[in-house]
Design an enzyme around this catalytic site. Structure first.
Site, PDB file in Angstrom:
ATOM      1  N   SER A   1       0.838  -1.212   0.000  1.00 51.16           N
ATOM      2  CA  SER A   1       0.000   0.000   0.000  1.00 51.16           C
ATOM      3  C   SER A   1       0.865   1.251   0.000  1.00 51.16           C
ATOM      4  O   SER A   1       0.531   2.245  -0.637  1.00 51.16           O
ATOM      5  CB  SER A   1      -0.969  -0.008   1.182  1.00 51.16           C
ATOM      6  OG  SER A   1      -0.269   0.202   2.382  1.00 51.16           O
TER       7      SER A   1
ATOM      8  N   ASP B   1       6.876   2.473   6.136  1.00 49.76           N
ATOM      9  CA  ASP B   1       6.726   1.863   4.817  1.00 49.76           C
ATOM     10  C   ASP B   1       6.870   2.907   3.710  1.00 49.76           C
ATOM     11  O   ASP B   1       7.594   2.692   2.731  1.00 49.76           O
ATOM     12  CB  ASP B   1       5.364   1.158   4.696  1.00 49.76           C
ATOM     13  CG  ASP B   1       5.299  -0.116   5.527  1.00 49.76           C
ATOM     14  OD1 ASP B   1       6.197  -0.318   6.361  1.00 49.76           O
ATOM     15  OD2 ASP B   1       4.350  -0.895   5.330  1.00 49.76           O
TER      16      ASP B   1
END
Lengths: 421, 421
Positions: free
Chosen positions: A146, A204
């Site tokens: 994502s 991330d």
């Protein structure tokens, strides 16, 4: 507004060391995984915004005129806006998603619309765009798919809107943005992650933006080289910008690995709670164990730094010992799984060292491939892991962050995927 | 001098927790293993001292007259003498062993002669005795077989010479000596261990003497109950003396286990050195790991104490968690082995928990058997371990220490062995 086609890619991530310990204030090392998400953005003039996500079978289109007529002032909250639950609710109306829409689809569409409307609303008119995003990353495997998606979207939208310049010069196969531009991409990507995850750590998107290896410690993200500074003030090695996949980044070497997905489903929340319970139940046993994991991360950081400056074969032996010790520690924390034991056993029988990465309890593991390993040996290991029912990919960590590519530089598999073939 | 036949037994030992860590100043828990060494001593009048060790095929005899004529003043060094290298050299002459004598045989004979001459020399005349020692313990497997041998010899010789009284009363099947007598047995057994091992820790003979569970910490051996006192001043539960095999001792419960010998030969010295090297190489990683192992031993000690007072099923769950964590820790120290992984895997698949015991790198492992486990399940597990090529015995830990038995109370297998059949 630019009128050319943009081809952008961003890497996934794996946790090299420090998963679970990071929840208890210890250092984690997150590294860019050279399985990438690719985005193709083509401005067009049909008055539509098209979003196509072939990995999850999504194809959506919105009329620019309809989006233009929306009151998007609810998105106005300064330069880089943080999505509130109310904004996300309003976006759901804008998206016009069916009630029975799958969670993955809903979140992907909402993150897109959020970034599209927030970044492009400063234009005189919302642009008509055709966007396709295709990824090598399996979704939901803890590999930062994502974040790579949000980073690609942020980089492409900021570039097409000329909020940041296109760094790709004539004759370049691939290039990257400057530090300041990457910071802006990262900030927006983080907002996309917030739409998707609610309260992400920001690791991330940072890894996917900057590439290489990052250290995460008590909410602060920093590069391995300048670890005292947070990423927002760290200065990436400008000379490294524009380097090709697989080369060094931020002083951290690219390491060849096998990424193995055991495909055993895991419940991250339950695993994190399990470690917390074990720490509460046996504080005198588990606290020093977390301290030991912390020291593994620090030692790994030291060795990676040394490898970046003066690579030597014995550094790989240390990396292997650290991998082994941490895998045993993660088992002692109770986040192992029979499938991961099998992964370790199969690779160990071939002289290779593996550990789980991420939450554990199944999920993915990484196996270090030393330089000089013969390809037939690697193939035999992949074969053995595949016969266990696992998915196994040969890739690298320490990959470059978000990059922009020329059309001809992408390999045919990626080209075909982005052409919707 | 007594004239009756004496039947003595003493248990082996396993390390429950703390192997390797104990070398670095941490606590180890040693428990008596209910695989026993049995000794039958019969005074006779043929002017010979006969020693028979059927497990290793040894049968030796010496003329009492010859031994009597020796100048044994070299053994005179106080009440309980510590063998010096010079004494051991002199004993070799007395023993009349051939040059090509196997090490095991030489050490067993020297320890016997040392104890016989040292203990019996205070008699008016050296006694003529027929001694046979047979053991359920495999030799050289780190299970304290030499200590059980020394303890049996010391107890029988001290009793036959009336240095300590025979505690077996008419109608008793089994009985044990008083605290003071056990202390004397333990002191002499330690000297036998010194002849055999040079510089033993004294844990093996203490466990074999006292039974139950002992804690070893920085050279001090103490019972689990009164852990502030060294064993020489600790007062065992007198009520427990004389209890039958498998019952409680020193506040520590008997636990049913599988003892599995992987039969993989190991080099204890190399394994200990390996841990030391790992500690030197990665002090920040390994020191907290040793701290964690220490805490496992302490927690186990706490739970065993609790079980002795108020047993509850959930205590077994904690013991299992401690076993699992320590096994992972020992792997992280680098003293695991594929055979031990296999042992853990096979038992884990049946819901049972195992760890290596002792030096690791092969050797033996223990598997906890919870109460209420059905015998067919135990048999199936034993069968599965046997198919791996391992030797597997169902036994218990926390067994009584050195005991004296009536002839009729020994089971026929032991009787036959001691009858030399």
């Amino acid at each position: 507004m630019l009128s050319e086609v943009l081809l952008v890619s961003a890497p996934g991530k794996v946790i090299l060391h420090g998963e679970h310990a990071v929840v208890h204030g210890k250092v984690a090392l997150a590294v860019a995984l050279n399985l990438r998400t690719f985005l193709r953005l083509e401005p067009h003039s049909n008055g539509k915004v098209d979003l196509s996500l072939p990995n999850i079978g999504i194809k959506r289109a919105w009329d620019v005129a309809g989006l233009q007529s929306l009151d998007t002032s609810f998105l106005e909250q300064g330069d880089v806006t943080t999505p509130t639950p109310e904004q996300v609710e309003k976006l759901k109306d804008v998206a016009g998603l069916p009630d029975d829409c799958a969670v993955t689809e809903r979140l992907a569409v909402l993150a897109f619309l959020y970034l599209y409307l927030s970044i492009c609303r400063k234009q005189r008119a919302l642009p008509s765009l055709d966007i396709i995003v295709w990824s090598e990353l399996p979704p939901g495997a803890g590999l930062g798919s994502s974040a790579a998606y949000s980073v690609c979207l942020a980089a492409a939208l900021l570039t097409v809107c000329e909020e940041i310049p296109n760094p790709l010069k004539d004759g370049d196969c691939v290039n990257r943005w400057t530090r300041e531009d990457l910071e802006l991409i990262n900030k927006w990507a983080f907002q996309g992650e917030r739409v998707i995850h609610g309260n992400p750590s920001g690791v991330d998107n940072a890894v996917s933006t900057w590439g290489g290896a990052l250290r995460y410690h008590q909410g602060k993200i920093s590069s391995l080289k300048s670890k005292q500074e947070s990423i927002t003030s760290c200065v990436p090695d400008d000379a490294a910008l524009g380097r090709r996949n697989g080369e060094m980044k931020l002083g951290s070497p690219a390491l060849q690995i096998l990424l193995t997905n055991t495909k055993v489903p895991r419940n991250t929340r339950a695993l994190v709670a399990g470690v917390r319970n074990r720490l509460l139940k046996f504080p005198e046993i588990v606290a020093p164990l977390l301290t030991s994991i912390d020291a593994i991360s620090l030692e790994c950081e030291r060795v990676l730094g040394e490898m970046g400056e003066a690579p030597a074969p014995e550094q790989y032996l240390v990396l292997e010992e650290l991998i082994d010790m941490n895998q045993h520690h993660l088992n002692a924390l109770g986040v192992g799984h029979a499938s991961l034991d099998q992964l370790c056993q199969v690779t160990r029988a071939r002289g290779l060292h593996s550990k789980l990465t991420g939450a554990g309890g199944g999920g993915c593991g990484i196996t270090l491939l030393k330089p000089g390993l013969e390809q037939p040996e690697v193939e035999a290991t992949k074969q053995a892991l595949t016969s266990c029912g696992f998915d196994c990919l040969e890739t690298s960590i320490g990959a470059p962050g978000v990059s922009i590519h020329s059309a001809t530089s992408l390999d045919s598999r990626v080209q075909q995927a982005l052409d919707g073939l």
